[in-house]
Scaffold this active site. Structure first.
Site, PDB file in Angstrom:
ATOM      1  N   LYS A 197       0.851  -1.187   0.000  1.00  0.00           N
ATOM      2  CA  LYS A 197       0.000   0.000   0.000  1.00  0.00           C
ATOM      3  C   LYS A 197       0.885   1.234   0.000  1.00  0.00           C
ATOM      4  O   LYS A 197       2.027   1.190   0.466  1.00  0.00           O
ATOM      5  CB  LYS A 197      -0.896   0.023   1.254  1.00  0.00           C
ATOM      6  CG  LYS A 197      -2.196   0.789   1.070  1.00  0.00           C
ATOM      7  CD  LYS A 197      -3.210   0.004   0.252  1.00  0.00           C
ATOM      8  CE  LYS A 197      -4.537   0.724   0.165  1.00  0.00           C
ATOM      9  NZ  LYS A 197      -5.546  -0.068  -0.563  1.00  0.00           N
ATOM     10  N   GLY A 231     -21.266   6.181   3.342  1.00  0.00           N
ATOM     11  CA  GLY A 231     -20.439   6.662   2.248  1.00  0.00           C
ATOM     12  C   GLY A 231     -21.263   6.784   0.976  1.00  0.00           C
ATOM     13  O   GLY A 231     -22.251   6.062   0.782  1.00  0.00           O
ATOM     14  N   GLY A 271     -19.384   7.482  -2.147  1.00  0.00           N
ATOM     15  CA  GLY A 271     -18.361   7.565  -3.188  1.00  0.00           C
ATOM     16  C   GLY A 271     -18.604   6.562  -4.292  1.00  0.00           C
ATOM     17  O   GLY A 271     -19.723   6.058  -4.481  1.00  0.00           O
ATOM     18  N   VAL A 285     -17.579   3.295  -4.922  1.00  0.00           N
ATOM     19  CA  VAL A 285     -18.028   1.944  -4.593  1.00  0.00           C
ATOM     20  C   VAL A 285     -19.443   1.979  -4.016  1.00  0.00           C
ATOM     21  O   VAL A 285     -20.311   1.189  -4.410  1.00  0.00           O
ATOM     22  CB  VAL A 285     -17.054   1.278  -3.605  1.00  0.00           C
ATOM     23  CG1 VAL A 285     -17.619  -0.058  -3.115  1.00  0.00           C
ATOM     24  CG2 VAL A 285     -15.691   1.052  -4.259  1.00  0.00           C
ATOM     25  N   ALA A 286     -19.688   2.899  -3.089  1.00  0.00           N
ATOM     26  CA  ALA A 286     -21.010   3.000  -2.476  1.00  0.00           C
ATOM     27  C   ALA A 286     -22.087   3.269  -3.522  1.00  0.00           C
ATOM     28  O   ALA A 286     -23.191   2.697  -3.453  1.00  0.00           O
ATOM     29  CB  ALA A 286     -21.009   4.109  -1.429  1.00  0.00           C
TER      30      ALA A 286
END
Length: 367
Positions: free
Chosen positions: A91, A191, A193, A195-196
């Site tokens: 990451k 959320g 965004g 993905v949501a």
């Protein structure tokens, strides 16, 4: 928001924490000319090169950024292993405001640091990043994914991540209620965004009763207008009635403070590291009778999508790979029941068994 726990001041030196968490390498990146301040963490490369997204976030301190990158990179190792992919976990986090702090120079500088790792870390897209940013990094390194289709990529992984969460949710609901139908189920999405949003549209299509929230209420209201969802204030999300709670924003949202307030029977979402303390909070959810699907099981569609880009496969192939998330979820839930363990520990055990079979040690998180 990211966890406030600081592994360095809380547990000793960075090298000690790396040893305890099983990390192979941590690189601090600084480029004064562009203002780049970033950290790259490589957790485990037993199964293959480490892969994980670049996250840009205005962390309150370097310690907070370090905590996030160590936990996120470790989760990527488990995510790849439990999904059957030949990849390790890594990451990168960039300390900065994604709305005001981006520049071509900054991401090209980060690309040079990635290139210096000679393929041990492959960068992907995460919170605060866009395809344009990945394309800027690609000017300096070939070890980057999440590129625009015009530059040889296969597009944003968010839709595939959402598809995997959707399938995991169906499997969890089947385990909890006896049927995987989501029609009429009360589902609370934290959320609004990428993905949501994709998840909400799928759930609305299945006839679920949706409630959404976001720190930026206007985003939640926009998503609600498109999907017929209700809107709840971000501060009231844990006390809202729901069958399923789906965290799809940042991590550490389930902890000593929020778990006692939670009213949902099932937790499955797209956010990484949604538990502030993995062992303690997984046990608290189990004691409360909440069925929790570990995030690295549910949201593995993104890494499956990126693996397809690495292998030169079409976007459609990533959706076929993501279909395995339904059975993976049931496998984890069945393992937890058989072993008398939390679902988090059951998922970790499955991942660790695969890593050990390939010759790795797969240390567990202890901070």
């Amino acid at each position: 928001m990211p966890s406030s726990q600081d592994p360095v001041t809380g547990s000793g030196s960075l090298l000690r924490v790396m040893s305890e968490m099983g990390h192979e390498q941590v690189v601090h990146c600084c480029d004064p000319e562009t203002g780049l301040r970033a950290i790259i963490a490589i957790h485990d490369t037993t199964l293959g090169p480490s892969l994980g997204g670049v996250r840009m976030w205005p962390y309150a301190s370097e310690g907070e950024a370090l905590t996030d990158v160590l936990r996120l990179s470790r989760a990527m190792t488990y995510k790849a292993a439990v999904s059957g992919l030949d990849l390790g976990g890594g990451k990168a986090v960039v300390i900065g405001d994604s709305r005001t702090g981006k520049s071509e120079g900054l991401f090209r500088a980060l690309g040079r640091f990635v290139e210096g790792l000679s393929g041990r870390y492959i960068a992907a897209e995460d919170v605060g990043m866009e395809e344009r940013d990945m394309a800027w990094m690609r000017l300096e390194t070939r070890h980057v994914t999440g590129l625009p289709k015009a530059d040889g990529g296969i597009g944003n992984p968010s839709p595939v991540t959402a598809y995997g969460v959707y399938l995991s949710m169906k499997a969890a609901v089947k385990s909890a209620y006896g049927s995987d139908s989501l029609a009429g189920r009360r589902i609370l999405i934290q959320g609004a965004g990428n993905v949501a949003s994709h998840l909400a549209h799928r759930l609305a299509g299945d006839g679920a009763r949706l409630t959404v929230c976001d720190l930026h209420k206007s985003r939640a209201e926009h998503l609600a207008g498109l999907t017929g969802a209700d809107v709840v204030e971000a501060g009231d999300v844990f006390e809202a009635d729901a069958d399923v709670f789906s965290p799809c924003a940042l991590g550490a949202v389930l902890n000593d403070r929020t778990i006692p307030m939670l009213k949902a029977d099932v937790v499955v979402g797209g956010a990484n590291n949604m538990l502030e303390n993995p062992e303690r909070d997984a046990a608290a959810l189990a004691a409360k009778g909440v069925l929790y699907v570990p995030d690295f099981v549910a949201n593995a569609g993104g890494i499956m999508h990126v693996s397809c880009e690495l292998e030169g496969k079409e976007e459609s192939h990533s959706y076929r790979l993501a279909e395995a998330i339904y059975d993976n979820t049931l496998r984890v839930l069945e393992r937890a029941g058989r072993d008398g363990a939390t679902t988090a520990r059951a998922a970790e055990a499955l991942a660790e068994e695969r890593i050990r079979a390939a010759g790795g040690s797969a240390r567990r998180l202890r901070v």
